[in-house]
Design a protein around this motif. Structure first.
Motif: not given
Length: 596
Positions: A377-384, A386-390, A411-417, A584-590
């Motif tokens: 799941f994408l988070t406000q802090s720019g991480t990915l 495994q737990r969704p945010s409420s 102008e690119e958003l980055l999210f890291r796991y 709005h649980d924006s997420h990545l499936v890998v």
């Protein structure tokens, strides 16, 4: 002249006339037979022919509609009852066209002396095959060079012509009645269409990296023609012949939605039952998805897939690949019992990016059975996570900022796991994003997966090692910014107004859209749920290394040539907002696999 395909009038473009010195080398049209003696070289810096070779130049071959196509035949002198390898494309049967390894600095890591100069661009070199008792038959397809007619952009006409060519060659007195197809890129794409026509004497095909659904795989991927039409415009404008060529980019402008014309450009792979050896790589911006998807859709029961870690032409002309292909052809065109069928059905390579690739990992199928589809799941802090945010949050980017150079745009958003243990990413990913815009528009969303090392540096992979270029380079920064040479990671794109009906599929991780109708424009402030398909990838991670998801309003990889990299035609407008958390649980499936 009018050409109709799928009930649609086709826009035609002029070709370059043979002999135009600004674009190509003129070769006299002179039907003749030559003998190339053992050791013959076209010139001093070319490879020698290892055996006495008969070179039949400008052989006329009739098509069912009365058109005449021309080919060159290379076969070992004094040998009969041998198979033929048919090489089919618009690029000039004598290695004389404007296309070639010279197109980019470094020659893609292929030394000039490696090839004889009689190979078709992206085709097999006759000098590699004649001493192994094969004939190589280089065809100029319909409308190219001196072949008659209008150049077709793949499709049914091309497939039927290829059928006629296969059957003609199979009847020649030196042929054993078995014909194979081989070649890379266009030469691979055309094989899908020829094999779908089911020529009786086609014994094997080897489509090495070729899109199989031209609209969805490459020209209008994700419903957006940007930026791939640039490359196709370059190719379209460099066709050589005495007539015209289908103007594929103009057709996309005229018919932006999928219709019967584009259906003609989709290979009917379920009709292919010929043994097939399919090649794919991650480096191409044109063929990765079509190659792997084509393999899976083939009706053949005897089929193999190899995903290699190189640039496509450096692999095509490597000694290892030539030997491997020969084993496949030996089995199916000569009946040699060489245990080819014991070869793993799927061989996958992985890119660590910061060390040597891992090659030829065997699997029974693709996607690989060990896959664990993991939701991050994408988070406000720019991480990915495994737990969704409420709780709800949002991040935004300016969607119409033109990148100043490849691989850089603020102008690119980055999210890291970050991985806690060694992990492989193998296969299809998707990004499920909730996106809105500040003004009404079609709304194109681009995504990319990258690898980050332990120090926080985002990495790139050299498709051809710098020391393997011609001449060698000291550092990747000296290498042209071309996707032929540098791979950043798998990408995905989706136009919101095209996110309608999906193509039925068993692969939930790979959403495909029909693109045959268009939603209304996304209204200002409207939140859209988009499932963005991401091309297949193969990345090896160590503990402490990270996967990075990038989201932006522009394409984030390099184009084929540096002069195409500058983007000026971005269709997005204003700021785009990605909505996170709660409903709005924006997420990545890998697709993750535990190393073994």
């Amino acid at each position: 002249m009018t050409l109709v395909i799928g009930g649609v009038d086709v826009v035609l473009a002029p070709t370059i006339r043979p002999g135009d010195k600004a674009a190509c080398q003129s070769v006299p049209f002179n039907p003749s037979v030559h003998e190339l003696h053992q050791g013959f070289r076209k010139c001093d810096n070319k490879a020698a022919f290892p055996v006495d070779t008969i070179f039949e130049q400008d052989v006329a071959v009739p098509m069912r509609d009365g058109a005449t196509l021309y080919c060159d035949i290379f076969r070992p002198k004094g040998r009969s009852n041998i198979p033929a390898i048919l090489v089919w494309s618009p690029y000039g049967k004598g290695g004389n066209g404007p296309h070639g390894l010279h197109m980019i600095e470094g020659s893609f890591g292929v030394p000039e002396e490696r090839l004889s100069g009689y190979e078709k661009f992206e085709g097999l070199d006759p000098a590699d095959w004649v001493d192994k008792d094969y004939a190589v038959v280089n065809f100029d397809l319909r409308g190219c060079w001196s072949s008659e007619g209008t150049i077709p952009w793949l499709g049914t006409q091309d497939g039927r012509d290829g059928y006629d060519a296969v059957e003609y060659v199979a009847q020649l007195d030196w042929c054993n009645g078995r014909v194979a197809l081989a070649g890379n890129s266009w030469l691979a794409m055309s094989q899908w269409f020829i094999a779908a026509e089911q020529p009786p004497h086609l014994a094997a095909l080897a489509p090495w990296e070729g899109a199989s659904d031209f609209y969805r795989d490459t020209l209008c991927r994700g419903g957006t023609p940007y930026p791939y039409q640039k490359m196709w415009k370059v190719l379209e404008s460099s066709m050589v012949g005495h007539g015209q060529v289908e103007a594929i980019t103009a057709m996309l402008t005229q018919y932006p939605l999928y219709n019967e014309y584009w259906e003609d450009k989709r290979a009917k792979l379920e009709r292919v039952h010929t043994p097939a050896y399919v090649l794919a790589s991650y480096s191409t911006s044109l063929h990765t998805s079509g190659s792997i998807g084509g393999y899976n859709r083939l009706g053949s029961t005897d089929k193999w897939l190899r995903i290699h870690p190189k640039q496509e032409w450096s692999d095509l002309y490597s000694a290892e690949s030539t030997a491997d292909l020969r084993r496949f052809f030996d089995y199916y065109t000569k009946g040699i019992q060489n245990n080819w069928r014991e070869t793993a059905r799927v061989r996958v390579s992985l890119l660590p990016f910061n060390k040597e690739p891992v090659e030829n990992i065997p699997f029974p199928s693709y996607p690989v059975p060990q896959t664990q589809y993991t939701k991050l799941f994408l988070t406000q802090s720019g991480t990915l996570s495994q737990r969704p945010s409420s709780s709800s949050s949002r991040l935004s980017y300016q969607s119409d900022i033109v990148p100043t150079k490849p691989d850089h745009n603020p102008e690119e958003l980055l999210f890291r796991y970050t991985f806690e243990r060694p992990t492989w990413l193998i296969g299809y990913s998707k990004a499920v994003l909730y996106v809105s815009a500040e003004v009404a528009q079609d709304l194109d969303v681009f995504v990319q997966l990258r690898k980050m090392d332990r120090s926080g540096t985002i990495l790139q992979h050299m498709n051809v090692p710098v020391e393997g270029l011609v001449p060698p380079k000291a550092h990747p920064d000296e290498v042209p910014n071309s996707c032929f040479l540098k791979y950043l990671g798998p990408t995905g794109v989706l136009r919101a107004t095209h996110a309608g009906t999906k193509v039925p599929s068993t692969q939930d991780a790979w959403p495909e859209y029909r693109h045959d109708w268009k939603n209304a424009a996304v209204e200002a402030g409207q939140v859209c749920r988009l499932e963005v398909p991401i091309w297949p990838g193969g990345i090896a991670f160590e503990a402490g290394e990270a996967l990075v998801l990038k989201v932006a309003g522009h394409y984030m990889s390099m184009m084929e040539f540096e002069f195409l990299n500058h983007q000026t035609d971005i269709e997005n407008k204003g700021r785009h907002t990605v909505h996170l958390g709660a409903e709005h649980d924006s997420h990545l499936v890998v697709p993750l696999v535990e190393p073994f």
